[in-house]
Each structure stands twice: as C-alpha cells, then as structure tokens.
Design a protein around this motif. Structure first.
Motif, mmCIF file in Angstrom:
data_model
loop_
_atom_site.group_PDB
_atom_site.id
_atom_site.type_symbol
_atom_site.label_atom_id
_atom_site.label_comp_id
_atom_site.label_asym_id
_atom_site.label_seq_id
_atom_site.Cartn_x
_atom_site.Cartn_y
_atom_site.Cartn_z
ATOM 1 N N CYS A 20 0.629 1.993 4.560
ATOM 2 C CA CYS A 20 0.689 1.119 3.637
ATOM 3 C C CYS A 20 1.573 -0.031 3.767
ATOM 4 O O CYS A 20 1.323 -1.119 3.552
ATOM 5 N N ARG A 23 0.257 -2.511 6.272
ATOM 6 C CA ARG A 23 -1.040 -3.418 5.830
ATOM 7 C C ARG A 23 -0.155 -4.358 4.769
ATOM 8 O O ARG A 23 -1.003 -5.231 4.216
ATOM 9 N N SER A 25 0.851 -3.600 1.775
ATOM 10 C CA SER A 25 -0.352 -3.381 0.610
ATOM 11 C C SER A 25 0.597 -2.391 -0.191
ATOM 12 O O SER A 25 1.500 -1.509 0.209
ATOM 13 N N ASP A 350 -9.808 1.261 12.051
ATOM 14 C CA ASP A 350 -10.560 -0.006 11.612
ATOM 15 C C ASP A 350 -12.225 0.547 12.008
ATOM 16 O O ASP A 350 -12.903 -0.382 11.928
#
Length: 725
Positions: A20, A23, A25, A350
């Motif tokens: 996280c 990212r 995020s 991904d």
C-alpha cells in the motif's frame, strides 16, 4: 444518531504495509486491529508486511494547503450524505410483491456515502507529502485522501452531526453498511450480494450458474480468475467483484430457457451496475472485465427490443460496452501495465490488470473491424514485447491443463494483423477510394497476405483443445476474407469509373466480372471467395452446434453472416459459375441448419441470424409455400421493380439481386434489403411526396432517371460512409 455519537474512536496506526505504501494508497488495518493483513492484501491474496516507520527528521508540513481545503471538502462531504437520502433508487423496477426491496441498502446508493477514514498517519504516511500530482485528477485524489485521513474529516463529521445531518459510523466500512439488512441483521459473504440478499437468487443457483459459465464459456475468454470457480470462493467473488460476478451470471442464465425470470432479474441488475460505471461510481479492474465479457456475448436481457431477424444489434451494443471498458481502463491506469515492469514481482502484481487491458485492445480492434468504425484507443497497445510469461494466471497449473497463455498470444498476434489491415486499407472512405482507383493497394495486400501466411505457419499447429483451436482457424479465414475483399471492391470501383454513360451499371459490372481469370487482380478475388467458403465449411463440418457453437462469442456468428453475405454479393456479380453457385447454396443451407441447432430459443443469436440468411438466399413463391433457392441472376424481360425500387421479381416470383444495394459489412442494410425496406441511400434519393408505404412504394420516373444518371457517383458509399461491396 446516538449510536454514531457513542461509537468508539477509530484506532489510528502510524504504519502501512509495503504494498500500500508503494501504491501511495490507504492501508486498511482497522479490521484486523492494526495488524496485517490489511484489507487490500486480504482481497488480493497477497502477503502483507508492515513497512518501517517514516517518522523522524525535519519535515515541512503543508498546513496552508490543508487549511484552504477545509471548506470545500466539508461541503462535498455534506452534499454526499444528503444525496444518499435525497436520490431515488435507480433499481425500483426490480421490486416485486414477493421480495420487496429495501431502498436503504441498495448498493448504488451506498456508493454515495463518504469513504471510511484512512489509516495512514497524517505525519508519516500522508500521500500528499511524497507524491507530485501529474494532472488535476491526481491532485483531487490527493486532497480526497487527506480529507479522509486528517482532522478535516473528523471536524466535517462533527459539524454534520451538529447540523442534524444523518451520517454513518466513522468506523464502519461501506461493505459492512451494505451487508446490514433492514432488520438489523448482518450478512456476510455471498449473502451480501444483492440478488441473494433480496431473494431473487439462492446460493445454489449462483453456484450452478458459475459452474455452467466455467464449463461452457470461460475457455473462449478466460478473464475470470480461476480461483473464483470453487464453491468455497463464491463469498469472496460476491464481496470483491460484484460487477464481474453479475456479468458471469447474466451470460450463463441466458441458457435457462425454462426460467426466463432469472435472466431478466440478473440482466436488470447488470444494467444498473453498468449505468453506475457510466455515471462514475467507484469500480476496479473487475468492472472492466465485466464489460468485456458482455461485449463478447451480449445477453439479450440487456436490450429493450429483440427482433426475429438479426440486424447487427449486438455489434452496436458491443461497440458501446467496449468503449466504456476502455475509458474505465484508462481512468484506472490499466494502460500503464502494457509496458513491461522492471521486476518480476511488479509484473506478478499487475498480471490481472495487464490481461484486462490486453483484452481491451483485442475487443477494441475486433469490434471496429466488424462494423467498419475507427478504433476507440489510439494510444500504445499491449504489443510492447508481451509474451506468455506476462500472463502467469493463464499458464497451465497442472499436467493436461489448457495453456491459455499461448492461445491468447496467438490471438494477440492475429489481432495486430486485423488492426494493420484496417488501418491501411479501411482507414477512411476518401483514402480507401483513392487507393482503389490508383491501384497502389497491391503492395499492401501482398505484404498482408505474406504476414497472414506466416501467422498460420507459426500458430496453425498450436496444441490446444479442438473447440478452442477452431476459433483461431475461423478467425484466420475471416482475416483472409477481410483482406482480399478490399481488392474485390477496388475492381468494382475501377470498373465503374470506366463505364459508358449509355450502358446499364448492372450489365456493365456483370460483363467485367464474367472472366475473372483475365483480370490483373484475379488471385485476390479468388482468394476472398475461397476464404469465405472455407470459413462456412468449417462452421458446417467442424463445429459441434450444441456443445461448442452455442457458447462461442458472438463474433463467430457474425463472421458467418458476413461470409455468407459476401458470397451472395460475389454471386450477384457473376463471379461464381453455375456449379459453384449450387455448391455455395448447399453450404449456406448447412450453415443455416447449424445455426438453428445451436439456438435454445427464437431470441438466440443463432436463430435470428439463420432467419436473416434464409431470407437473403431463399424466398417463398407464395405465402405458405416452402422456400426454394433463387434462380439464375440473368435478367428477364417481364421482371418488375419491388417495394425497394431495386430488388426485382421475375414472373415466377423469384427475387433477383442487385449488386449495389448494401455492403457485406452492413448487417442493418442487409436486414433492410431482405425485409423490403428502402436502403438509406435510396431514401435520400426519393422525393418525400412519392414516399408511401414501403410495401407499395414505386419510385417516380423522374427519381429513377435521376438515380440512373448518378449511379456512378453514388454507388461506392452509403450515407454512413460504408463501402458498398
């Protein structure tokens, strides 16, 4: 209200997991009491490791920025909360007396509530401290994260409570609120899925439909993660990927002909979810996958009106679904995964997004080729050195498992050829017509034919199941037809440019094509006819209609119709001799029978397009009499104009064919042709005063003379800009 005020404060944590944090995020650790795994890692089955703290050192706080954003964020949060109770439900049409819908727990409404606060520490983990926005959207997302994370959100909630605004518990997640029923009962797992929660489906029906989809449909487009097909994974499937699950159920429920209400209920919910995506509701890669699945099969329950005769409605729906999937994918930055990552770990993370974006590319190119429109996506595609190792989820998991990675790489290579042919030969009416008249298309077509042959040498013997391999073989044959048919149109254009004014167009064209062997481009014309016949022969002899064709993507049904219409057009120009005509008619009848066998109901695509071919290739003498093949196209002196002003009926009642009425790539125009409706270009030519009921229409002599004099100028394109061959 009292419960919200007395709710315990949210536990703040100063650390986030490595994934996280990378990212930038929110790391949701509150559900596990501040310990890993976080919500995102649990959802994606990833190892969750807490990162080291970033505290310490001198750091400049952006207090000015936080202060200036207090007012607008407070206002937006209040509007969102008010909207939750002011907006009517968009799915009220799903209500029934037996299973009333509680509008307070509808998922589209729950998406309007403010998001729960972030667990990032405002000092150490705030994304605004370390991220530079590249565009206004990124900047707004950073401000939104700060609003959820810092004291602004707390102050906003306090002000809303003081003003009498109903708000949700700050420690309660959106999924938890959606799972709580009207009676205060908390549902978990599959029970939170709306159609199950409200009584439209049971867990057994959901499991049955998911298994039917896996057995019949999944092999043709393996977008759904295989981990979701186990019965014990349905809970996670329903909670994490509701768009994708609903698309699977919508496609599979179309086979329940004895229980049409199930398909209708699921389709309505799917329609609401798609509308939510179009309206900008929060979604993830699974919404893109759902749209791509719908574009491949286009369930009839998503359309308001279904005609008995197919007219290409599925192409229009697929065009819209693919476009929405691409725009959503761009917004989710899926296009960035088209480029190879620096490490294998990043590539593994991904993998799902990359596969979804690659399928966006494939669907975009194939739907554009089918309907003759420009591509939605003009940016870099996934052809940046991708190979089977870039799709680890498609690779075999055990001995004897299907190698979907190789199949998809073959599909990618074939799609790139489709894309190149479309870009060069069919890019636009002006450039295409100019290329046809100048004759410089030959070098391009020759190169394309060589590339297509090389694809066949590379992938023609791929090891996979026969029902999967036949889809690659049929796509290969259709690509041959699509490429060589351009030369057929070029010969028509050149013949028209040399026509004498006093000679009828139809007679002139039939004379030109009476001896194809003497034409300079004979190999291309014969190649197109051979490809169309080979495609139809594969359908008639190598595809099981009930076990495989019934579940194949719609494009193979439509490729069948395009091939049959092409041969109809070729026959109308006299390219086929009498023996070839009889053989082609027999082949068409076999294909009609196969399409009908693949259909479970009159609304199925196979039945609807079998009817279209039947009307095109056969016609009854009188009402109630059986169908017979059409006679020789030679004109007779006692023929008359029909309702369209171009289709001729001889004395025996047989329909004569006109080569300039519709394009083989325009199924709507083909439907107009067989139904007796005027062609779009003919409607433009006729005077409004002379237009009456199409069943009794006869163009005026002035209109007929004007159209005959201008046939050369208007033959090559219709009002939509499509090639008329």
């Amino acid at each position: 209200m009292a419960d919200d005020k007395n709710a315990p404060p949210v536990k703040r944590v100063s650390r986030a997991c490595t994934f996280c944090r990378a990212r930038k995020s929110r790391c949701d650790l509150e559900a596990s009491g501040g310990q890993p795994p976080c919500g995102r890692c649990r959802k994606e089955n990833r190892e969750c490791i807490l990162a080291s703290s970033n505290r310490g050192g001198s750091r400049v706080r952006k207090k000015t920025l936080l202060t200036t954003t207090t007012t607008p964020i407070h206002s937006l949060a209040s509007v969102s909360v008010d909207a939750q109770h002011a907006l009517p439900t968009s799915t009220s049409h799903l209500q029934s007396p037996e299973t009333p819908i509680d509008s307070s727990v509808l998922e589209p409404i729950s998406s309007l509530t403010p998001n729960p606060p972030d667990n990032h520490d405002s000092d150490g983990d705030s994304p605004i401290d370390s991220t530079i926005p590249r565009n206004p959207s990124d900047a707004w997302q950073l401000l939104r994260d700060v609003a959820k994370d810092g004291p602004i959100a707390t102050q906003t909630a306090s002000n809303a409570a003081a003003n009498g605004v109903l708000h949700t518990n700050q420690g309660e997640t959106a999924a938890t609120r959606a799972a709580r029923g009207s009676a205060g009962v908390t549902h978990t797992g599959l029970a939170t899925y709306r159609l199950v929660r409200e009584g439209y489906l049971t867990a057994e029906i959901v499991h049955t439909l998911v298994q039917q989809y896996y057995q019949n449909y999944h092999c043709y487009l393996p977008l759904v993660p295989r981990s979701y097909f186990g019965k014990d994974a349905l809970d996670q499937f329903a909670v994490s990927d509701k768009h994708l699950l609903t698309a699977v159920l919508t496609i599979a429920s179309n086979d329940l002909v004895d229980q049409p209400h199930i398909h209708q209920s699921i389709s309505r919910y799917m329609h609401d979810l798609v509308s939510g995506v179009a309206a900008g509701h929060d979604c993830d890669v699974e919404a893109v996958e759902a749209l791509l699945l719908l574009a491949e099969w286009e369930p009839p329950g998503l359309r308001n009106n279904i005609e008995v005769v197919g007219r290409g409605e599925e192409d229009r729906s697929a065009w819209m679904h693919v476009g929405m999937a691409l725009r959503t994918g761009y917004f989710l930055s899926l296009d960035r995964t088209a480029f190879r990552q620096e490490s294998d770990e990043e590539a593994k993370i991904d993998a799902r997004k990359r596969f979804a974006w690659a399928n966006c590319y494939v669907s975009d190119r194939l739907i554009s080729v089918r309907i003759g429109r420009a591509f939605w996506s003009r940016g870099p595609g996934p052809m940046t050195g991708l190979s089977t190792r870039d799709f680890p989820t498609l690779q075999p998991q055990f001995d004897g498992d299907e190698d979907y990675a190789k199949v998809f790489q073959a599909q990618l290579d074939l799609t790139q050829l489709f894309s190149n042919v479309h870009d060069v030969l069919y890019s636009g009416m002006r450039s295409s017509n100019q290329m046809m008249l100048l004759g410089d298309y030959v070098k391009y077509v020759d190169d394309f034919r060589t590339a297509i042959d090389r694809w066949q040498m590379t992938w023609g013997n791929i090891q996979c199941s026969q029902h999967i391999k036949i889809t690659l073989d049929m796509s290969y044959q259709y690509l041959r037809l699509y490429t060589n048919a351009f030369v057929f149109q070029a010969q028509i254009s050149q013949a028209i440019s040399k026509k004498k004014k006093d000679k009828p167009l139809r007679e002139h064209l039939r004379q030109v094509f009476s001896n194809v062997g003497a034409m300079p481009d004979a190999r291309f014309i014969w190649g197109s006819v051979a490809a169309a016949k080979q495609f139809l022969n594969m359908l008639a002899t190598q595809v099981d209609p009930t076990r495989h064709l019934r579940y194949m993507p719609l494009r193979f049904y439509l490729y069948t119709i395009y091939s049959a219409v092409f041969l109809y057009k070729a026959r109308s120009f006299g390219v086929l001799n009498d023996q070839e005509q009889r053989a082609v008619c027999t082949l068409i009848y076999s294909c009609i029978d196969v399409l009908r066998q693949a259909s479970l109901s009159p609304h199925h695509a196979g039945s609807r397009y079998a009817r279209l071919l039947e009307l095109l290739w056969m016609r009854p003498l009188k009402l109630g009499q059986p169908y017979h093949p059409m006679r020789s196209p030679a004109a007779r002196s006692d023929s008359q104009l029909s309702s369209t002003g171009s289709i001729r009926m001889d004395a025996g009642g047989y329909m004569q064919y006109s080569p300039a009425d519709f394009s083989w790539l325009d199924l709507e125009a083909v439907g107009d042709f067989v139904s007796g409706d005027p062609m779009p270009n003919q409607v433009a030519f006729m005077g409004m005063n002379s237009y009456q009921n199409p069943a009794h229409f006869m163009p005026s002599p002035d209109t007929m003379n004007w159209q005959a004099q201008n046939s050369v100028a208007h033959f090559q394109l219709d009002l939509n800009g499509n090639l008329l061959f």
